[in-house]
Design a protein around this motif. Structure first.
Motif: not given
Length: 383
Positions: A62-86
């Motif tokens: 749907v185009g939302f960004g990702a709010d992460c609270v751990s390094g693995n959440e950051v990694k997971k978001a990017i693996e799924i396809g979330f734009d690192p710029g979001k």
């Protein structure tokens, strides 16, 4: 909530399991996006609420960004396809390893929660030859009027930088050549149903935004966090939160300069209602003063009732009995706190009946554990 075909499908599926209604999830995401787009607001999904693979795919789509609270959440978001710029990275205890990984992924922003953290990120960024964008998470001392374990915006909470530390914060920023302050960040708590709390937050954000501008900072971002609650008592009557009412509060009371962006970090409000924990009754214990339904799901699958004394609607979805009985609905874990609800009025129930514990899409599967050497349960999705 559950059609006859769905219940028949459940009968043939090993319990316990998490069931996700992806149709409801997509309707909820669409409603949120329509309401936020109306005001030009930016939404980041809080992965801590639910990081189920299929759920994340729908949110990323749907185009939302990702709010992460751990390094693995950051990694997971990017693996799924979330734009690192979001992708934004918050949390009071970011490790050096996590910060370096996020810097190497060129994420949008770090939400910084202490003066000391500013210096650490600056030092690590300098070592990599990078510049890091940061937003200062400020403790606004706004009471969210929610459970004491999920309030985050009071001075006695561990989160954020207190207002009396802001001068020290500015001095540290002046020394940090590898940091770019782009915004200020707030989060006052979770499961907030009184929208007046958000009005109070807006007034505090206005005050602190002006303070930073007076000190020479041109803020690009006002990040007001999340915390919007859902209806645990009546999930079928209110399956989708009133996002329009929520966002309109910020449009009305938040003061913005031209071009200044407003960011949100929503979790529970997007995913809670689409998920249910489905379990079977193992045993029925009838006593003189108490009746117990002992399920094959426990606090290892849904921690919230034991941790917060949280309410979840409990339904027997396979009984057609016209008689009702009050039960304490409990799990198999060797702990007295392993209880989903006391004195719950349900149809006369028997071994093998299916029980649905509703509104479990947020802080359900993600908080599950292997205590008592329990196996992690599967996820089942709507067809």
């Amino acid at each position: 909530m559950f059609s006859r075909n769905t219940i028949a499908r459940f009968q043939n599926t090993e319990t316990p399991f998490y069931y996700y209604d992806l149709n409801l999830l997509n309707e909820t995401l669409s409603s949120c996006k329509k309401a936020s787009d109306q005001y030009g607001f930016h939404v980041h999904y809080a992965l801590k609420a639910n990081f189920n693979q299929e759920v994340l795919k729908a949110i990323e789509k749907v185009g939302f960004g990702a709010d992460c609270v751990s390094g693995n959440e950051v990694k997971k978001a990017i693996e799924i396809g979330f734009d690192p710029g979001k992708v934004v990275f918050a949390g009071v205890g970011k490790s050096d390893k996590e910060i370096i990984s996020a810097l190497n992924n060129d994420i949008f922003c770090f939400n910084v929660e202490s003066v000391q953290e500013l210096g650490i990120i600056n030092e690590l960024a300098a070592g990599l030859g990078k510049s890091a964008r940061v937003a200062i998470r400020i403790n606004p001392n706004v009471d969210a009027h929610t459970h004491k374990y999920i309030t985050t915006g009071l001075e006695e909470n561990k989160f954020g930088i207190n207002q009396w530390e802001l001068n020290s914060c500015v001095e540290e920023l002046k020394k940090c050549q590898n940091l770019e302050l782009i915004g200020i960040h707030f989060h006052v708590g979770s499961q907030i149903t009184n929208l007046e709390v958000f009005r109070s937050l807006c007034l505090k954000v206005n005050e602190l935004s002006a303070w930073f501008e007076d000190h020479g900072f041109n803020l690009q971002i006002l990040n007001v966090g999340g915390g919007l609650g859902v209806d645990y008592q009546n999930p079928d009557e209110h399956p989708i939160t009133d996002f329009e009412a929520y966002f309109s509060i910020f449009d009305k009371f938040l003061e913005r300069r031209p071009g200044q962006e407003v960011h949100f970090e929503l979790g529970r409000a997007l995913v809670a209602q689409c998920g249910s924990l489905i379990s079977r009754i193992l045993y029925v214990k009838n006593g003189l003063k108490k009746n117990f339904l002992i399920l094959d799901a426990g606090m290892t699958e849904l921690m919230r009732p034991a941790l917060y004394q949280a309410y979840h609607k409990i339904e027997n979805i396979s009984s057609d009995s016209g008689q009702t009985v009050k039960y304490d609905v409990v799990g198999p874990i060797c702990e007295s706190t392993d209880c989903f609800g006391k004195e719950i009025e349900l149809p006369d129930s028997k071994r093998g009946d299916l029980i649905a514990i509703r509104t479990a899409g947020a802080y359900g599967e993600v908080m599950s554990s292997g205590y008592n050497l329990r196996e992690r349960v599967q996820s089942v999705y709507s067809e």
